[in-house]
Design a protein around this motif. Structure first.
Motif, PDB file in Angstrom:
ATOM      1  N   ARG A 128      45.458  38.164  34.417  1.00  0.00           N
ATOM      2  CA  ARG A 128      46.171  37.495  33.330  1.00  0.00           C
ATOM      3  C   ARG A 128      47.638  37.313  33.709  1.00  0.00           C
ATOM      4  O   ARG A 128      48.286  38.201  34.264  1.00  0.00           O
ATOM      5  CB  ARG A 128      46.071  38.309  32.026  1.00  0.00           C
ATOM      6  CG  ARG A 128      44.677  38.439  31.455  1.00  0.00           C
ATOM      7  CD  ARG A 128      43.964  37.122  31.243  1.00  0.00           C
ATOM      8  NE  ARG A 128      44.630  36.206  30.347  1.00  0.00           N
ATOM      9  CZ  ARG A 128      44.382  36.132  29.035  1.00  0.00           C
ATOM     10  NH1 ARG A 128      43.500  36.955  28.471  1.00  0.00           N
ATOM     11  NH2 ARG A 128      44.995  35.238  28.302  1.00  0.00           N
ATOM     12  N   GLY A 129      48.148  36.122  33.427  1.00  0.00           N
ATOM     13  CA  GLY A 129      49.534  35.809  33.747  1.00  0.00           C
ATOM     14  C   GLY A 129      49.769  35.430  35.188  1.00  0.00           C
ATOM     15  O   GLY A 129      50.913  35.219  35.600  1.00  0.00           O
ATOM     16  N   GLU A 130      48.706  35.313  35.968  1.00  0.00           N
ATOM     17  CA  GLU A 130      48.826  35.004  37.396  1.00  0.00           C
ATOM     18  C   GLU A 130      49.033  33.510  37.611  1.00  0.00           C
ATOM     19  O   GLU A 130      48.464  32.673  36.909  1.00  0.00           O
ATOM     20  CB  GLU A 130      47.545  35.433  38.113  1.00  0.00           C
ATOM     21  CG  GLU A 130      47.646  35.473  39.616  1.00  0.00           C
ATOM     22  CD  GLU A 130      48.132  36.817  40.114  1.00  0.00           C
ATOM     23  OE1 GLU A 130      49.154  36.817  40.833  1.00  0.00           O
ATOM     24  OE2 GLU A 130      47.518  37.846  39.800  1.00  0.00           O
ATOM     25  N   HIS A 131      49.854  33.164  38.597  1.00  0.00           N
ATOM     26  CA  HIS A 131      50.007  31.783  39.077  1.00  0.00           C
ATOM     27  C   HIS A 131      49.900  31.853  40.597  1.00  0.00           C
ATOM     28  O   HIS A 131      50.768  32.420  41.258  1.00  0.00           O
ATOM     29  CB  HIS A 131      51.345  31.188  38.653  1.00  0.00           C
ATOM     30  CG  HIS A 131      51.503  31.081  37.164  1.00  0.00           C
ATOM     31  ND1 HIS A 131      51.036  30.006  36.448  1.00  0.00           N
ATOM     32  CD2 HIS A 131      52.052  31.934  36.263  1.00  0.00           C
ATOM     33  CE1 HIS A 131      51.296  30.189  35.169  1.00  0.00           C
ATOM     34  NE2 HIS A 131      51.913  31.350  35.022  1.00  0.00           N
ATOM     35  N   LYS A 132      48.842  31.285  41.150  1.00  0.00           N
ATOM     36  CA  LYS A 132      48.584  31.486  42.568  1.00  0.00           C
ATOM     37  C   LYS A 132      47.976  30.244  43.191  1.00  0.00           C
ATOM     38  O   LYS A 132      46.963  29.735  42.726  1.00  0.00           O
ATOM     39  CB  LYS A 132      47.605  32.666  42.756  1.00  0.00           C
ATOM     40  CG  LYS A 132      47.455  33.122  44.189  1.00  0.00           C
ATOM     41  CD  LYS A 132      48.710  33.831  44.653  1.00  0.00           C
ATOM     42  CE  LYS A 132      48.627  34.299  46.086  1.00  0.00           C
ATOM     43  NZ  LYS A 132      49.857  34.959  46.537  1.00  0.00           N
ATOM     44  N   THR A 162      43.460  25.490  45.966  1.00  0.00           N
ATOM     45  CA  THR A 162      43.297  25.407  44.514  1.00  0.00           C
ATOM     46  C   THR A 162      44.357  26.254  43.832  1.00  0.00           C
ATOM     47  O   THR A 162      44.608  27.398  44.237  1.00  0.00           O
ATOM     48  CB  THR A 162      41.888  25.875  44.112  1.00  0.00           C
ATOM     49  OG1 THR A 162      40.923  24.970  44.655  1.00  0.00           O
ATOM     50  CG2 THR A 162      41.725  25.936  42.605  1.00  0.00           C
ATOM     51  N   GLN A 163      44.951  25.704  42.811  1.00  0.00           N
ATOM     52  CA  GLN A 163      45.952  26.420  42.030  1.00  0.00           C
ATOM     53  C   GLN A 163      45.261  27.122  40.867  1.00  0.00           C
ATOM     54  O   GLN A 163      44.559  26.494  40.069  1.00  0.00           O
ATOM     55  CB  GLN A 163      47.015  25.457  41.493  1.00  0.00           C
ATOM     56  CG  GLN A 163      48.101  26.105  40.655  1.00  0.00           C
ATOM     57  CD  GLN A 163      49.038  26.988  41.462  1.00  0.00           C
ATOM     58  OE1 GLN A 163      49.245  26.758  42.657  1.00  0.00           O
ATOM     59  NE2 GLN A 163      49.597  28.009  40.828  1.00  0.00           N
ATOM     60  N   PHE A 164      45.459  28.438  40.790  1.00  0.00           N
ATOM     61  CA  PHE A 164      44.988  29.210  39.632  1.00  0.00           C
ATOM     62  C   PHE A 164      46.179  29.516  38.752  1.00  0.00           C
ATOM     63  O   PHE A 164      47.207  29.993  39.223  1.00  0.00           O
ATOM     64  CB  PHE A 164      44.329  30.511  40.075  1.00  0.00           C
ATOM     65  CG  PHE A 164      43.978  31.415  38.912  1.00  0.00           C
ATOM     66  CD1 PHE A 164      42.791  31.239  38.226  1.00  0.00           C
ATOM     67  CD2 PHE A 164      44.848  32.411  38.497  1.00  0.00           C
ATOM     68  CE1 PHE A 164      42.467  32.057  37.149  1.00  0.00           C
ATOM     69  CE2 PHE A 164      44.542  33.230  37.419  1.00  0.00           C
ATOM     70  CZ  PHE A 164      43.348  33.049  36.740  1.00  0.00           C
ATOM     71  N   ASP A 165      46.051  29.244  37.468  1.00  0.00           N
ATOM     72  CA  ASP A 165      47.111  29.532  36.511  1.00  0.00           C
ATOM     73  C   ASP A 165      46.527  30.166  35.268  1.00  0.00           C
ATOM     74  O   ASP A 165      45.462  29.755  34.785  1.00  0.00           O
ATOM     75  CB  ASP A 165      47.853  28.251  36.106  1.00  0.00           C
ATOM     76  CG  ASP A 165      48.632  27.635  37.255  1.00  0.00           C
ATOM     77  OD1 ASP A 165      49.581  28.260  37.733  1.00  0.00           O
ATOM     78  OD2 ASP A 165      48.252  26.531  37.685  1.00  0.00           O
ATOM     79  N   ASP A 166      47.233  31.148  34.740  1.00  0.00           N
ATOM     80  CA  ASP A 166      46.893  31.688  33.432  1.00  0.00           C
ATOM     81  C   ASP A 166      48.181  31.919  32.661  1.00  0.00           C
ATOM     82  O   ASP A 166      49.053  32.676  33.099  1.00  0.00           O
ATOM     83  CB  ASP A 166      46.112  32.999  33.551  1.00  0.00           C
ATOM     84  CG  ASP A 166      45.786  33.557  32.177  1.00  0.00           C
ATOM     85  OD1 ASP A 166      44.917  32.975  31.508  1.00  0.00           O
ATOM     86  OD2 ASP A 166      46.422  34.549  31.768  1.00  0.00           O
ATOM     87  N   ASP A 167      48.300  31.217  31.544  1.00  0.00           N
ATOM     88  CA  ASP A 167      49.478  31.360  30.699  1.00  0.00           C
ATOM     89  C   ASP A 167      49.112  30.912  29.293  1.00  0.00           C
ATOM     90  O   ASP A 167      47.917  30.812  28.954  1.00  0.00           O
ATOM     91  CB  ASP A 167      50.672  30.574  31.268  1.00  0.00           C
ATOM     92  CG  ASP A 167      50.334  29.120  31.564  1.00  0.00           C
ATOM     93  OD1 ASP A 167      49.471  28.540  30.861  1.00  0.00           O
ATOM     94  OD2 ASP A 167      50.934  28.559  32.501  1.00  0.00           O
ATOM     95  N   GLY A 170      46.403  28.314  28.811  1.00  0.00           N
ATOM     96  CA  GLY A 170      45.023  28.610  29.119  1.00  0.00           C
ATOM     97  C   GLY A 170      44.870  29.078  30.550  1.00  0.00           C
ATOM     98  O   GLY A 170      45.843  29.199  31.315  1.00  0.00           O
ATOM     99  N   MET A 171      43.631  29.338  30.932  1.00  0.00           N
ATOM    100  CA  MET A 171      43.304  29.679  32.319  1.00  0.00           C
ATOM    101  C   MET A 171      42.781  28.427  32.992  1.00  0.00           C
ATOM    102  O   MET A 171      41.817  27.819  32.521  1.00  0.00           O
ATOM    103  CB  MET A 171      42.232  30.771  32.366  1.00  0.00           C
ATOM    104  CG  MET A 171      41.844  31.190  33.774  1.00  0.00           C
ATOM    105  SD  MET A 171      40.357  32.227  33.849  1.00  0.00           S
ATOM    106  CE  MET A 171      39.067  30.971  33.692  1.00  0.00           C
ATOM    107  N   SER A 172      43.415  28.024  34.096  1.00  0.00           N
ATOM    108  CA  SER A 172      43.027  26.754  34.700  1.00  0.00           C
ATOM    109  C   SER A 172      42.862  26.874  36.204  1.00  0.00           C
ATOM    110  O   SER A 172      43.487  27.713  36.855  1.00  0.00           O
ATOM    111  CB  SER A 172      44.064  25.673  34.380  1.00  0.00           C
ATOM    112  OG  SER A 172      45.300  25.965  35.000  1.00  0.00           O
ATOM    113  N   LEU A 173      42.003  26.012  36.727  1.00  0.00           N
ATOM    114  CA  LEU A 173      41.792  25.846  38.165  1.00  0.00           C
ATOM    115  C   LEU A 173      42.047  24.387  38.483  1.00  0.00           C
ATOM    116  O   LEU A 173      41.452  23.494  37.863  1.00  0.00           O
ATOM    117  CB  LEU A 173      40.373  26.237  38.536  1.00  0.00           C
ATOM    118  CG  LEU A 173      40.067  27.735  38.378  1.00  0.00           C
ATOM    119  CD1 LEU A 173      38.628  27.955  37.977  1.00  0.00           C
ATOM    120  CD2 LEU A 173      40.385  28.471  39.668  1.00  0.00           C
ATOM    121  N   THR A 174      42.941  24.137  39.447  1.00  0.00           N
ATOM    122  CA  THR A 174      43.318  22.776  39.816  1.00  0.00           C
ATOM    123  C   THR A 174      43.205  22.636  41.319  1.00  0.00           C
ATOM    124  O   THR A 174      43.965  23.261  42.070  1.00  0.00           O
ATOM    125  CB  THR A 174      44.761  22.473  39.368  1.00  0.00           C
ATOM    126  OG1 THR A 174      44.906  22.773  37.975  1.00  0.00           O
ATOM    127  CG2 THR A 174      45.093  21.009  39.612  1.00  0.00           C
TER     128      THR A 174
END
Length: 778
Positions: A128-132, A162-167, A170-174
């Motif tokens: 949670r809260g990760e941006h990677k 792929t960019q993983f974001d959670d904030d 929402g939680m997203s995969l790009t």
């Protein structure tokens, strides 16, 4: 049409009110494949998924489809999907998606913990809260597998960075490439359940040879065949157990002959004899191979003629092998091969077969990320077999490892395949590989990071993880000249504590640069540091019956060796983000010391490139330490079980912090009440002594069961049923141990043996066992 096809087809075509098409396919009652596409219906071919959809009984009501385990609701206006369990509880909701860029966003519950993704080196468990940005590298590897404390998992089937974001959004995969959104939703109900679903989709875990669970020695690098062989000799002379010796790079000669897969260097004139000599000393031989080739190699010329080399800049950058930083005026010309090409993989094996013919037991597949320096847009757009470098980038380690595994299985010579590799992608557990965490720096912070990194890797379905014990780059501890780190108390303490952590990894391996790591480098026999290392190696061999039985459960029942505490104690929120303790198998709670107690903690910041610049250390002096002192450490015992201190036998109630008296030469560890743990004899190498009188430790307080697994130790006859299990069952109320009749059999198994039963209070009883059931009251 069968039932599954009829039910699925109702959702295959684009929904009229959706702007795009949506395909929802039940693989099993608890696994759903989702594909979203902007144009014509597409069924992508997966490099990871090897399972086929099963026949699943489904019911449909409007835009809602249900199995016995899951309900899937499709919002026809937004094309967003909601997943619910059989009781109607929401598990996961889609929030939005786009195709340019390729993005899927989900809504998570407040406080919902999520895990996985891969070996992220930031010391965290909860994502949670990760941006990677997830792109394979030396130190971090990604599998695109996420799982939740709620018992669901998600595999994002895309191989581009792929960019993983959670904030708050929402939680997203790009992903940076791809035409469709393609993912698998899995409901397992627990961490183990999700892992089981991921392995169902991408493949189970084959057994490794029994000897691989012994001790391995390596360094960067043994520079002559005589040196490599002498290491085995010295271990045998000192009577310190050893099963594996590793020959790292440059046995092939110059960088222009990079990865020639043959002993071409003058100091390795007869590599075949070297391997034979190692075998005669009852040790096994692993050798370094890479995913790239120097321009003077046969492999380079053949691959280049077929257009199967990539233009990316990779390691080594200079043809001059003994100078750092690289002299770029003399470029190496080394190029990575197109591992996505079946033809290229066949060429790779054709040349590697020479080392296999010499008798090599295992492969050290380095730089399977692969190293990719100074990336340019044109590099990413370069075509590879089946796509572009960008679109397939992250699947490179999977393809190159799979190529070796499949080729060697076809040329089976009675050896189980064991590949140690620096990188991994989803599904790689199926291809005989164990991943190590890259060229990590020798620091306490990095040691602390290895625990959550390894556990996060395990949660993606890949159970086989290890690290360079002591860290790879230890030059900052060379305070008394080159290679002096093993005499520096700061490094000695770090190394011993790292080794105590390594005790609980599937592979127990010492390796690194800047200073040698063999046991005698740390002192004379009987001195505190030497003896601490020796005791650990001895104890590892005692644990092998427990570890090998766990390995059979990994293969047959989707277990894991290294288990985050929430895998077994999800109801205890205190363990949801615990990063310094974990379960080792089902019974042992590993609590390694990961902070300096005897010396000053040294803060080191290095990455995998700057670490190669052997910095001179000045202005520091090695401090002294009294290794005989006892210290204290606070450890948490999970709620939901009671716990025995392994060393003292003292029983503690779970759900509390305990203050332990600790020793330098001992790792804190506990055993869950209601456990059975078999211990073997100390031996110089696996197979030296039969397991004819195993110590069976019984930990009362609850009923317990343990299945002692044994087989030939190598080869694949176990796949045909040639193995045995002896099941130990403890009934706590009556204090009775029941030992089953032996189930199954294999060539060479023990027919008659003894078991020495031991309780924490010291009660001991030895019994005879001839394969028939026995009941003992204690």
């Amino acid at each position: 049409m069968n039932r599954v096809t009829i039910a699925i087809l109702a959702l295959l075509a684009p929904i009229a009110m959706c702007a795009q098409g949506v395909k929802i396919e039940f693989f099993t009652p608890s696994v759903v494949h989702v594909v979203k596409y902007p144009g014509q219906p597409v069924t992508p071919e997966s490099k990871v998924i090897i399972a086929k959809p099963q026949e699943v009984k489904l019911t449909r009501k409007g835009s809602t489809t249900s199995s016995s385990e899951l309900t899937v609701k499709l919002d026809e206006k937004t094309c967003c999907i909601t997943f619910l369990d059989a009781k109607g509880k929401v598990l996961l909701r889609e929030k939005s998606h786009t195709f340019t860029p390729l993005n899927q966003t989900f809504t998570l519950d407040k406080g919902e913990a999520i895990y996985g993704l891969g070996t992220i080196q930031n010391g965290k468990m909860n994502r949670r809260g990760e941006h990677k940005r997830m792109e394979q590298s030396n130190l971090e590897d990604f599998q695109n597998v996420i799982q939740s404390i709620k018992g669901w998992g998600l595999y994002w089937d895309n191989y581009a960075p792929t960019q993983f974001d959670d904030d708050a959004r929402g939680m997203s995969l790009t992903s940076e490439a791809g035409d469709v959104i393609d993912y698998y939703f899995m409901y397992g109900g627990s961490a183990d359940g999700v892992i089981a679903q991921m392995r169902f989709l991408s493949g189970d875990v084959p057994m490794f040879p029994l000897w691989t669970y012994g001790f391995w020695q390596s360094k960067e690098r043994y520079k002559t065949a005589a040196e490599t062989e002498s290491i085995v000799d010295k271990y045998r002379e000192l009577q310190v157990p050893l099963d594996g010796i590793i020959q790292d790079w440059q046995y092939w000669g110059s960088n222009y002959l990079w990865n020639a897969m043959d002993f071409l260097a003058e100091d390795f004139a007869n590599g075949k004899q070297l391997i034979k000599n190692v075998h005669q000393k009852h040790a096994h031989f692993m050798i370094s191979i890479w995913a790239s080739f120097g321009p003077q190699t046969q492999q380079f010329r053949e691959l280049d003629a077929k257009g199967l080399l990539l233009p990316i800049e990779t390691w080594p950058q200079s043809g001059i092998s003994h100078v750092w930083p690289p002299i770029m005026e003399y470029p190496s010309g080394v190029k990575v091969y197109d591992a996505f090409s079946p033809e290229a993989r066949a060429i790779y094996w054709k040349y590697l077969k020479k080392l296999y013919d010499y008798g090599t037991d295992a492969w050290w597949m380095d730089s399977t990320d692969p190293d990719f320096f100074n990336p340019k847009e044109s590099d990413y757009q370069h075509p590879v077999t089946g796509g572009t470098w960008r679109s397939l980038r992250n699947a490179f380690p999977l393809e190159t490892v799979r190529g070796i595994y499949q080729a060697q299985r076809k040329d089976d010579r009675g050896k189980r395949i064991f590949i140690m590799t620096r990188s991994s992608f989803a599904g790689q557990q199926h291809y005989g590989s164990n991943m190590w965490s890259g060229d990590v720096a020798s620091s306490w912070e990095m040691l602390r990071n290895q625990i959550p990194a390894g556990l996060s890797f395990t949660l993606t379905g890949n159970p086989n993880f290890n690290t360079d014990i002591g860290g790879f780059f230890c030059g900052s501890y060379n305070t008394k000249g080159s290679g002096s780190a093993p005499k520096n108390p700061q490094f000695q303490e770090l190394y011993v504590r790292w080794m105590q952590y390594g005790l609980f990894c599937p592979v127990f391996r010492s390796h690194g640069a800047d200073a040698p790591r063999e046991i005698w480098q740390f002192g004379e026999p009987g001195t505190p540091v030497y003896q601490s290392i020796k005791n650990l190696i001895d104890f590892r061999y005692r644990l092998i019956p427990y570890l090998y039985s766990t390995a059979s459960q990994v293969t047959n029942n989707n277990f894991s060796y290294m288990r985050p505490l929430f895998s077994d104690f999800a109801a205890d929120k205190k363990v949801w983000d615990m990063t310094d303790e974990f379960m080792f198998g089902r019974s042992i709670l590993a609590c390694p010391i990961v902070e300096a107690q005897y010396t000053q903690e040294k803060i080191i910041k290095e990455d995998a490139m700057t670490g190669w610049n052997r910095k001179e250390v000045t202005g520091e002096s090695a401090e002294q330490a009294d290794w005989t002192e006892t210290k204290t450490a606070t450890k948490y015992l999970p709620k939901g079980a009671n716990w025995y201190d392994f060393w003292t036998g003292k029983l503690y109630k779970g759900g509390q912090n305990v203050v332990l008296t600790t020793r330098f030469d001992q790792v804190p560890m506990f055993v869950r009440a209601g456990s059975i743990v078999p211990l073997g004899p100390v031996m110089q190498y696996v197979g030296e002594k039969p397991w004819d009188n195993l110590e069976i430790r019984i930990y009362p307080g609850a009923d317990a069961e343990f299945s002692l697994y044994e087989d030939e130790g190598d080869g694949y006859n176990y796949e045909q049923g040639y193995y045995s299990n002896i099941i130990f069952t403890w009934t706590d109320r009556t204090r009775t141990l029941h030992i089953s009749a032996r189930q199954g059999g294999y060539k060479g198994m023990l027919l008659d043996r003894k078991f020495t039963l031991v309780l924490p209070d010291g009660t001991t009883k030895t019994i005879d066992y001839n394969g028939n059931q026995v009941t003992v009251k204690l």
